[in-house]
Design a protein around this motif. Structure first.
Motif, short mmCIF file in Angstrom:
data_model
loop_
_atom_site.label_atom_id
_atom_site.label_comp_id
_atom_site.label_asym_id
_atom_site.label_seq_id
_atom_site.Cartn_x
_atom_site.Cartn_y
_atom_site.Cartn_z
N GLY A 53 0.78 -1.23 0.06
CA GLY A 53 -0.07 -0.08 0.00
C GLY A 53 0.77 1.36 0.07
O GLY A 53 0.49 2.28 -0.68
N ALA A 54 1.83 1.27 0.80
CA ALA A 54 2.92 2.38 0.80
C ALA A 54 3.48 2.58 -0.56
O ALA A 54 3.48 3.67 -0.95
CB ALA A 54 3.92 2.11 1.93
N THR A 59 3.90 5.88 -5.51
CA THR A 59 3.95 5.75 -7.10
C THR A 59 2.77 6.54 -7.79
O THR A 59 3.02 7.38 -8.53
CB THR A 59 3.93 4.46 -7.68
OG1 THR A 59 2.76 3.79 -7.20
CG2 THR A 59 5.23 3.83 -7.20
N GLN A 60 1.59 6.68 -6.98
CA GLN A 60 0.58 7.21 -7.51
C GLN A 60 0.55 8.96 -7.03
O GLN A 60 0.19 9.76 -7.79
CB GLN A 60 -0.87 6.78 -6.78
CG GLN A 60 -1.02 5.30 -7.21
CD GLN A 60 -1.60 5.21 -8.66
OE1 GLN A 60 -2.25 6.30 -9.19
NE2 GLN A 60 -1.49 4.21 -9.33
N ALA A 61 1.22 9.11 -5.91
CA ALA A 61 1.40 10.57 -5.53
C ALA A 61 2.30 11.19 -6.45
O ALA A 61 2.28 12.29 -7.20
CB ALA A 61 2.03 10.77 -4.12
N SER A 65 1.51 14.24 -9.15
CA SER A 65 2.08 15.50 -9.12
C SER A 65 2.80 15.66 -10.48
O SER A 65 2.85 16.95 -10.93
CB SER A 65 3.43 15.51 -7.98
OG SER A 65 4.34 14.35 -8.50
N ALA A 66 3.31 14.83 -11.22
CA ALA A 66 3.70 14.80 -12.59
C ALA A 66 2.51 15.38 -13.59
O ALA A 66 2.89 16.12 -14.55
CB ALA A 66 4.29 13.37 -13.22
N VAL A 79 6.23 2.60 -15.10
CA VAL A 79 6.65 2.43 -13.73
C VAL A 79 5.46 2.14 -12.67
O VAL A 79 5.41 1.28 -12.03
CB VAL A 79 7.82 3.31 -13.06
CG1 VAL A 79 7.92 3.12 -11.81
CG2 VAL A 79 9.04 3.37 -14.16
N VAL A 80 4.83 3.18 -12.69
CA VAL A 80 3.32 2.86 -12.12
C VAL A 80 2.67 1.86 -12.47
O VAL A 80 1.96 1.31 -11.42
CB VAL A 80 2.44 4.42 -12.18
CG1 VAL A 80 1.31 4.43 -11.43
CG2 VAL A 80 3.21 5.62 -11.53
N GLU A 81 2.40 1.35 -13.55
CA GLU A 81 1.81 0.45 -13.79
C GLU A 81 2.32 -0.97 -13.45
O GLU A 81 1.65 -1.83 -13.00
CB GLU A 81 1.67 0.27 -15.38
CG GLU A 81 0.99 -0.76 -15.96
CD GLU A 81 -0.59 -0.86 -15.91
OE1 GLU A 81 -1.29 -1.92 -15.90
OE2 GLU A 81 -1.10 0.25 -15.65
#
Length: 93
Positions: A53-54, A59-61, A65-66, A79-81
């Motif tokens: 979860g962390a 990665t979502q944050a 922001s991007a 990378v997020v995927e």
């Protein structure tokens, strides 16, 4: 799982790039699925859920922001995927 392809399509205007993101997601689930099952059976599930979860939160944050700063790249979405690969959750008991 609809947002990443639409984000890539908006950023790159390339259906091929959308296909790449979708393919990476499917391949990551196939590659990670079985070894993750073995790993999960051998470790503390609560600690693992907190760590996963962390990782997803971070990665979502970064992605949010991007997007807010108009600096989204296909590499970041990939990378997020990959980091966001999670098996479907079983229904709560």
């Amino acid at each position: 799982m609809v947002a990443y392809p639409l984000l890539i399509l908006d950023v790159t205007h390339s259906p091929a790039q959308v296909g790449l993101v979708m393919a990476v997601g499917v391949i990551a689930r196939l590659v990670v699925g079985l070894p993750a099952g073995v790993f999960v059976d051998r470790c503390d599930k609560r600690l693992l859920m907190l760590a996963c979860g962390a990782g997803q939160l971070v990665t979502q944050a970064i992605l949010v922001s991007a997007v807010a700063g108009h600096r989204v790249s296909i590499g970041l979405v990939l990378v997020v995927e990959i980091v966001g690969v999670t098996p479907p959750r079983p229904p709560a008991c």
